[in-house]
Design a protein around this motif. Sequence first.
Motif, short mmCIF file in Angstrom:
data_model
loop_
_atom_site.label_atom_id
_atom_site.label_comp_id
_atom_site.label_asym_id
_atom_site.label_seq_id
_atom_site.Cartn_x
_atom_site.Cartn_y
_atom_site.Cartn_z
N SER A 1 42.68 16.54 124.52
CA SER A 1 43.61 16.73 125.62
C SER A 1 43.23 17.96 126.44
O SER A 1 43.35 17.98 127.66
CB SER A 1 45.04 16.88 125.09
N LEU A 2 42.78 19.02 125.73
CA LEU A 2 42.30 20.20 126.45
C LEU A 2 41.08 19.85 127.29
O LEU A 2 40.99 20.23 128.47
CB LEU A 2 41.96 21.32 125.45
N HIS B 1 40.66 19.63 136.13
CA HIS B 1 40.55 20.86 136.90
C HIS B 1 39.23 20.90 137.71
O HIS B 1 39.24 21.18 138.90
CB HIS B 1 40.61 22.06 135.95
N LEU C 1 44.16 16.54 119.89
CA LEU C 1 44.70 17.68 120.63
C LEU C 1 43.60 18.35 121.45
O LEU C 1 43.78 18.66 122.63
CB LEU C 1 45.30 18.67 119.62
N ALA C 2 42.43 18.55 120.82
CA ALA C 2 41.32 19.18 121.53
C ALA C 2 40.88 18.30 122.70
O ALA C 2 40.56 18.81 123.79
CB ALA C 2 40.16 19.41 120.56
N ASP D 1 47.93 11.01 123.72
CA ASP D 1 48.00 12.17 122.83
C ASP D 1 49.44 12.46 122.42
O ASP D 1 49.71 12.71 121.25
CB ASP D 1 47.38 13.39 123.53
N VAL E 1 42.12 18.01 130.43
CA VAL E 1 42.75 18.80 131.48
C VAL E 1 41.70 19.66 132.19
O VAL E 1 41.79 19.91 133.40
CB VAL E 1 43.93 19.61 130.89
N LEU E 2 40.67 20.08 131.44
CA LEU E 2 39.57 20.83 132.08
C LEU E 2 38.78 19.92 133.01
O LEU E 2 38.37 20.33 134.10
CB LEU E 2 38.66 21.43 131.00
N PHE F 1 43.93 17.24 115.15
CA PHE F 1 43.31 18.32 115.93
C PHE F 1 42.31 17.78 116.92
O PHE F 1 42.16 18.28 118.04
CB PHE F 1 42.63 19.31 114.99
N HIS G 1 46.62 11.90 128.20
CA HIS G 1 47.60 12.81 127.61
C HIS G 1 48.77 12.03 127.02
O HIS G 1 49.32 12.43 125.99
CB HIS G 1 48.12 13.80 128.66
N LEU H 1 46.36 11.46 132.97
CA LEU H 1 47.75 11.23 132.59
C LEU H 1 47.84 10.23 131.44
O LEU H 1 48.56 10.43 130.47
CB LEU H 1 48.56 10.71 133.78
#
Lengths: 286, 184
Positions: free
Chosen positions: B61-62, B69, B58-59, B168, B65-66, B55, B165, B162
């Motif tokens: 990776s979020l 952004h 996974l978190a 990940d 991506v933020l 987890f 991720h 990239l």
Amino acid sequence: MSAPTQGGGHASAAHNPIRMYIGIFVALTVVTLFEMLPLFGIVNLPGALLLGLSALKFVVVCSFFMHLWGDHPVFSRLFYIPLAMVILTVMALMSMFGSWTLAYRTTERGTDTEEVAARYRGVWEGECNAWVKSAFTGNEYCSSPWVAFSTDAAYAALQQPVADIPEFAGWDTKTPDEKQAVLMAVGEGVYNTNCGACHQATGLGLPTVFPPLANDPMVAGPAEAHIGVVLKGMSGVAINGVSYASAMPAWPQLSDQQIAAIVTYERNSWGNKSGMVEPAQVAALR
Amino acid sequence: MGVDNYKLAMWTFLGSECFFFGSLIGTYMSYRGKSLTGPYPLDVFDPAVTSISTFDLLASSLFMVLAVHYAKAGEINKMLGWVAATMVGGLIFLGFQYYEFSHFVHEGLTLKSNLFGATFYVLTGFHGTHVAVGVLLLGSLAWSAKRGHLANIGETTEVIGLYWHFVDVVWIVIFTLVYLLEYT
């Protein structure tokens, strides 16, 4: 340059990509939580389903977090073509090694059945050849000579109970020389099939891994001890001052005739000269 | 092709990384279940530790991506915050891997105790190394961005993202093949 490139450019989600990212994260979390159910023994899930979900998560991360979806197709090609080649390579390797079924042996054994089955949840339901106690954890491990068996079918073939070997017909009427010739001839074949993978056809074993049978005190000693090791296995014993990493499995699935043949073969090969063992001696020690 | 050179290079590199991890995963899967002696996977695996670190990655990776952004949106402070969060996620993962490895060694599983130990440590160890490299990359990215050394923060962050991720998704595969399949 930053405005026109817009690597994450994704028309549908462009108005609020952050919501999309969080939504994808929540979806990935839910899938992962579902996958984890078997880890805690809540539910059993088939391996194919777990592989499918894993592939789904993989593609979702690549598509939306790495923006392959909607990005220039050259990136997808650069990534997915090698990936496909890798998957095929791994599958080919697994086929070559006969690794499609889990080979840890599950077995029934005394009162420990549940514990052992819980620990070794392999698909194989055969006998365990040898139980080895770990010096570290105190747990017992099933040790089978896997180097010898590339497929379950090959192992199963060896597990077939052998009734009477034709060469042993009229055993009691044979002279000692005839008996020895039969035992040596049969023994060589049975040895090479069952024992040679570890102890080697040369009887020299592998240094510090599998002990040699040439010039071995046990082979030179009383036949009863020698038969006992084949029947019941052995581990944790230093030989000629050398410790060996592997355990000797027990071979109760072999017949009296086969074991007598193996032991006789070992006691009269590679310079050994320790006499003949009769099937009746093996039967007496079972 | 009108695409960013660094991004093209990163995707080419990731394609080759597929082969790198593919060889390690292929070795692990080929030798799976063929250890002559224990400890076996189910003797040593700790579902709680594995779940938390899964987890955690996974978190991260979020968070990554933020960060990408906000880097593209030019909001550097927010970007730096999410990069820092991603790095913390990576460091937590490495901490759990250290905990897991030392726990396993204590239980008797070493690089040379059996085929499982050899293939497991090489595979997960190289993955952990990739996480560590990712943390260093993110650190140098944050440093350069804060010092104003980066002309194109958006693209640079995206390219490093990239890599992150990819690390990940490799864990998604390892988690399934090495850990989950033992419990089927």
